[in-house]
Design a protein around this motif. Sequence first.
Motif, PDB file in Angstrom:
ATOM      1  N   GLU A  16       0.842  -1.196   0.000  1.00 23.38           N
ATOM      2  CA  GLU A  16       0.000   0.000   0.000  1.00 23.38           C
ATOM      3  C   GLU A  16       0.880   1.249   0.000  1.00 23.38           C
ATOM      4  OE1 GLU A  16      -3.864   1.681  -0.012  1.00 23.38           O
ATOM      5  OE2 GLU A  16      -3.224  -0.411  -0.159  1.00 23.38           O
ATOM      6  N   PRO A  17       0.624   2.203  -0.914  1.00 21.26           N
ATOM      7  CA  PRO A  17       1.519   3.360  -1.024  1.00 21.26           C
ATOM      8  C   PRO A  17       1.519   4.235   0.225  1.00 21.26           C
ATOM      9  CG  PRO A  17       0.114   3.169  -2.977  1.00 21.26           C
ATOM     10  CD  PRO A  17      -0.424   2.222  -1.956  1.00 21.26           C
ATOM     11  N   THR A  18       2.693   4.752   0.545  1.00 19.00           N
ATOM     12  CA  THR A  18       2.822   5.746   1.616  1.00 19.00           C
ATOM     13  C   THR A  18       2.211   7.063   1.202  1.00 19.00           C
ATOM     14  OG1 THR A  18       4.861   4.713   2.355  1.00 19.00           O
ATOM     15  CG2 THR A  18       4.511   7.002   3.010  1.00 19.00           C
ATOM     16  N   GLY A  19       2.326   7.373  -0.071  1.00 19.29           N
ATOM     17  CA  GLY A  19       1.831   8.625  -0.642  1.00 19.29           C
ATOM     18  C   GLY A  19       2.027   8.556  -2.139  1.00 19.29           C
ATOM     19  N   ARG A  46      10.782   2.923  -2.538  1.00 21.21           N
ATOM     20  CA  ARG A  46      10.622   3.418  -1.163  1.00 21.21           C
ATOM     21  C   ARG A  46       9.185   3.284  -0.655  1.00 21.21           C
ATOM     22  NH1 ARG A  46      14.822   7.230   0.405  1.00 21.21           N
ATOM     23  NH2 ARG A  46      16.458   7.071  -1.168  1.00 21.21           N
ATOM     24  N   GLY A  47       8.302   2.721  -1.490  1.00 18.05           N
ATOM     25  CA  GLY A  47       6.934   2.488  -1.041  1.00 18.05           C
ATOM     26  C   GLY A  47       5.925   3.543  -1.461  1.00 18.05           C
ATOM     27  N   TRP A  48       6.307   4.394  -2.417  1.00 15.46           N
ATOM     28  CA  TRP A  48       5.406   5.434  -2.900  1.00 15.46           C
ATOM     29  C   TRP A  48       4.900   5.082  -4.297  1.00 15.46           C
ATOM     30  CZ3 TRP A  48       4.838  10.665  -0.768  1.00 15.46           C
ATOM     31  CH2 TRP A  48       5.408  10.786   0.508  1.00 15.46           C
ATOM     32  N   GLY A  90      -2.318   9.790   1.675  1.00 15.71           N
ATOM     33  CA  GLY A  90      -0.993  10.203   2.123  1.00 15.71           C
ATOM     34  C   GLY A  90      -0.525  11.466   1.443  1.00 15.71           C
TER      35      GLY A  90
END
Length: 203
Positions: A16-19, A46-48, A90
């Motif tokens: 799930e995206p951080t932002g 980085r998860g975005w 986010g």
Amino acid sequence: MNLDAIAGIAHEPQEEPTGVVVLTHGAGGSRESPLLKQICDEWARRGWLAVRYNLPYRRRRPKGPPSGSAATDQAGVVEAVAAVRELAAGPVIAGGHSYGGRMTSMAVADGLTVDVLTLFSYPVHPPGKPERARTEHLPRIAAPTVFTHGTADPFGSLQEVRAAAALIPADTEVVEVTGARHDLGSKTIDVPVLAVDAALRLL
């Protein structure tokens, strides 16, 4: 994930995206810019959720922006930010390379809300014409801003970029890329990593 309206391509994280990050290209480029691809890959790692998109002028024609296209291109930035807000919760980070960064910064100066503005090779002035500064809107920017800039960029020296950054009343950071020109190419410096690190510090 439909990004056809902004001619966008998404780089999706594994979870799930951080932002969400939304980036656009310079006057001679497109969403296929190697720099944009590398930066979006780093954000996704980085998860975005990272989206690279074409400005309106690029969607209409193969060449650079025609005279008088700035207002339409800034409206395209606003449209792109609105589109990506629908894709993930986010923070929202927006920016671009050269002309695309300038158009994004002008949209933010005119009221577009983002959490961080990230500018790559910001064109402080045309090459060889320092008297034609493109900085008049910077004092109206309320978002924290990263300038990633090469030390050999003819569109502005590091000293000129630092002076431009000082006009912004929010937090700023200048990422120096030693030896790089306007394309930010470097064989020794990982530009995407440094730029992402700086943006995350300003969140």
